[in-house]
Scaffold this active site. Structure first.
Site, PDB file in Angstrom:
ATOM      1  N   SER A  95       0.699  -1.162  -0.090  1.00 26.16           N
ATOM      2  CA  SER A  95      -0.001  -0.399  -0.046  1.00 26.16           C
ATOM      3  C   SER A  95       0.511   1.395  -0.273  1.00 26.16           C
ATOM      4  O   SER A  95       2.324   1.248   0.431  1.00 26.16           O
ATOM      5  CB  SER A  95      -0.795   0.245   1.276  1.00 26.16           C
ATOM      6  OG  SER A  95      -2.086  -1.424   1.591  1.00 26.16           O
TER       7      SER A  95
HETATM    8  N1  SAH Z   1      -1.173  -4.251   3.926  1.00 22.16           N
HETATM    9  C1  SAH Z   1      -0.512  -5.010   2.798  1.00 22.16           C
HETATM   10  C2  SAH Z   1      -1.304  -4.541   1.163  1.00 22.16           C
HETATM   11  C3  SAH Z   1      -1.498  -5.552   0.326  1.00 22.16           C
HETATM   12  S1  SAH Z   1      -2.504  -5.357  -0.919  1.00 22.16           S
HETATM   13  C4  SAH Z   1       0.463  -4.315   2.202  1.00 22.16           C
HETATM   14  O1  SAH Z   1       0.713  -3.477   2.408  1.00 22.16           O
HETATM   15  O2  SAH Z   1       1.649  -5.076   1.530  1.00 22.16           O
HETATM   16  C5  SAH Z   1      -3.954  -6.356  -0.331  1.00 22.16           C
HETATM   17  C6  SAH Z   1      -3.764  -7.850   0.485  1.00 22.16           C
HETATM   18  O3  SAH Z   1      -4.930  -8.526   0.123  1.00 22.16           O
HETATM   19  C7  SAH Z   1      -2.967  -9.122  -0.805  1.00 22.16           C
HETATM   20  O4  SAH Z   1      -1.781  -9.663  -0.399  1.00 22.16           O
HETATM   21  C8  SAH Z   1      -4.296  -9.858  -1.216  1.00 22.16           C
HETATM   22  O5  SAH Z   1      -3.768 -11.198  -1.807  1.00 22.16           O
HETATM   23  C9  SAH Z   1      -4.624  -9.273   0.823  1.00 22.16           C
HETATM   24  N2  SAH Z   1      -5.917  -9.941   0.031  1.00 22.16           N
HETATM   25  C10 SAH Z   1      -7.379 -10.061  -0.320  1.00 22.16           C
HETATM   26  N3  SAH Z   1      -8.142 -10.363  -0.178  1.00 22.16           N
HETATM   27  C11 SAH Z   1      -8.064 -11.299   0.991  1.00 22.16           C
HETATM   28  C12 SAH Z   1      -8.860 -12.165   2.014  1.00 22.16           C
HETATM   29  N4  SAH Z   1     -10.517 -12.388   1.695  1.00 22.16           N
HETATM   30  N5  SAH Z   1      -8.731 -12.598   3.082  1.00 22.16           N
HETATM   31  C13 SAH Z   1      -6.841 -12.124   3.466  1.00 22.16           C
HETATM   32  N6  SAH Z   1      -6.128 -11.775   2.267  1.00 22.16           N
HETATM   33  C14 SAH Z   1      -6.953 -11.113   1.449  1.00 22.16           C
END
Ligand code: SAH
Length: 229
Positions: free
Chosen positions: A79
């Site tokens: 993010s």
């Molecule tokens: N906080 C992270 C954001 C990653 S993007 C960072 O700063 O790196 C969002 C993430 O949510 C992705 O890795 C995706 O795989 C995960 N995601 C999407 N749907 C999800 C779900 N139902 N349960 C768990 N993780 C999920």
């Protein structure tokens, strides 16, 4: 462009062993976040301590302190720092959550920011290699207050509920009911809601039998998807 990330000494104090002294890149990022409305000094201090270059691939390390989302593989992104800071600020505003759940571990960067500020952090991810890499990264940085789960976070993470705070780092059209029900009686959920391209960040506070909802502004997140992968 200025100097890239530098190796900074790790300090074994407190909950983690993150950077004792911010690199020039970290300091620039903190200054930028401050100028864009991040007013919570606790959050700015956490951004100054967490080495974001450890959360991206080698090819992107020279861009780690730009205020941008960056690819982390599996069609996901780390993010944007401003959004991480705003979400964390919303979660902490006016309270001291003890147990926080993050849905969407991804790179683990937001997880580390939370681990700097909250006694116990739980984080779930639906893509196994991302979950495992984040677990290794945070162990390498000596965070000991984080519990990792490989799970579909649409169902929250029931074994450890309730949580004083839940942050969702992926966007959804409707708020999953499990996330509200796994909040403690005065718990707070911070979640991007709306169709792709028109999401807004919502702060949803549990109030007795009901909730109070606030709109915190436009955001753009990858989708919250069902099932494990
Ligand atoms: N906080 C992270 C954001 C990653 S993007 C960072 O700063 O790196 C969002 C993430 O949510 C992705 O890795 C995706 O795989 C995960 N995601 C999407 N749907 C999800 C779900 N139902 N349960 C768990 N993780 C999920």
């Amino acid at each position: 462009m200025g100097a890239g990330p530098v190796n900074v000494p790790r300090s074994p104090r407190g909950l983690s062993a993150s950077s004792a002294t911010p690199s020039s890149g970290q300091q620039r990022l903190v200054d930028e976040l401050r100028s864009q409305g991040v007013t919570d000094e606790r959050v700015l201090a956490a951004v100054a301590r967490v080495p974001r270059h450890e959360f991206v691939d080698d090819a992107l390390k020279n861009r780690a302190y730009e205020n941008n989302a960056l690819p982390i593989g599996h069609a996901q992104t780390i993010s944007q720092p401003l959004v991480v800071a705003m979400m964390t600020m919303a979660l902490l505003r006016g309270r001291k959550p003890q147990r926080v759940l993050e849905i969407g571990t991804g790179s683990g960067y937001q997880t580390a920011i939370l681990a700097e500020l909250v006694p116990t952090v739980f984080t779930v991810e639906r893509i196994k290699p991302l979950s495992e890499l984040a677990r290794r990264r945070l162990a390498g940085l000596h965070y000991r207050n984080v519990h990792f789960g490989y799970a579909d976070g649409i169902n929250g993470w029931l074994p450890y509920a309730p949580y004083d705070g839940i942050v969702v780092t992926a966007g959804t059209e409707t708020v999953p009911p499990a996330l509200i029900s796994q909040l403690s009686p005065s718990g707070r959920l911070v979640i991007p809601v709306g169709p792709q391209g028109a999401q807004s960040l919502r702060q949803i506070d549990r109030r007795g039998a009901g909730v109070r909802e606030q709109d915190l502004g436009r955001v753009s997140f990858v989708p919250l998807l069902p099932g494990k992968h």
